[in-house]
Design a protein around this motif. Structure first.
Motif: not given
Length: 172
Positions: A81, A15-17, A12-13, A105, A109, A19-21
């Protein structure tokens, strides 16, 4: 169950990282405000300078020469990130249930955000106050880059050491 949650947390982390980048790299400066505004507020408090937000530019200070701009490149998204992923990799083994999944999480964050604001504030304040003194000896762009590397690596090491010390104090 514990190992599955731990792996799900890391996934999850990641994927979020990722996506954020991917997302923030292609957006305007206004989408980096979540990192730029708090950094600018801290810089203003420390230096006594005033910065104004200019659309599509960033936060600009004309009180000093050369004009200083805190823009998208100063947001520290890459550092956030790295801090986000570092926190997740250090603390992922503490994920034992769904409640801890969400707790860690949110913790990872927010800690990454705070460490990023601190690192960026330090980098910008030092750039404003001390780098002009080095300009006769080293090009400003080079000194700014070297300062960024030094600040970011130092902060990541300190953050890691703090996380490890704190991690050892947490009971499963």
């Amino acid at each position: 169950m514990k190992n599955k949650l731990s792996l799900l947390f890391l996934f999850t982390v990641f994927c979020i990282g990722f996506a954020a980048k991917w997302i923030f790299t292609n957006l305007d400066v206004e989408y980096s405000i979540w990192l730029l505004k708090p950094t600018t507020i801290w810089v203003e408090q420390i230096t006594g300078l005033d910065f104004n937000l200019l659309q599509n530019e960033g936060y600009v200070c004309t009180q000093i020469s050369p004009t200083t701009i805190i823009d998208k490149s100063c947001s520290g998204l890459n550092f956030w990130l790295m801090s986000f992923l570092l926190g997740a990799f250090v603390l992922h083994k503490k994920i034992t249930d769904l409640w801890r999944f969400f707790y860690f999480f949110i913790l990872v964050f927010n800690l990454a955000w705070l460490v990023t604001i601190i690192a960026n504030t330090g980098r910008i304040v030092i750039s404003i106050k001390f780098l002009p003194l080095l300009s006769p000896h080293i090009e400003y762009a080079q000194s700014h880059l070297l300062l960024g590397i030094f600040i970011y690596v130092t902060m990541l090491i300190l953050y890691y050491l703090i996380l490890r010390k704190w991690d050892m104090g947490i009971r499963n």
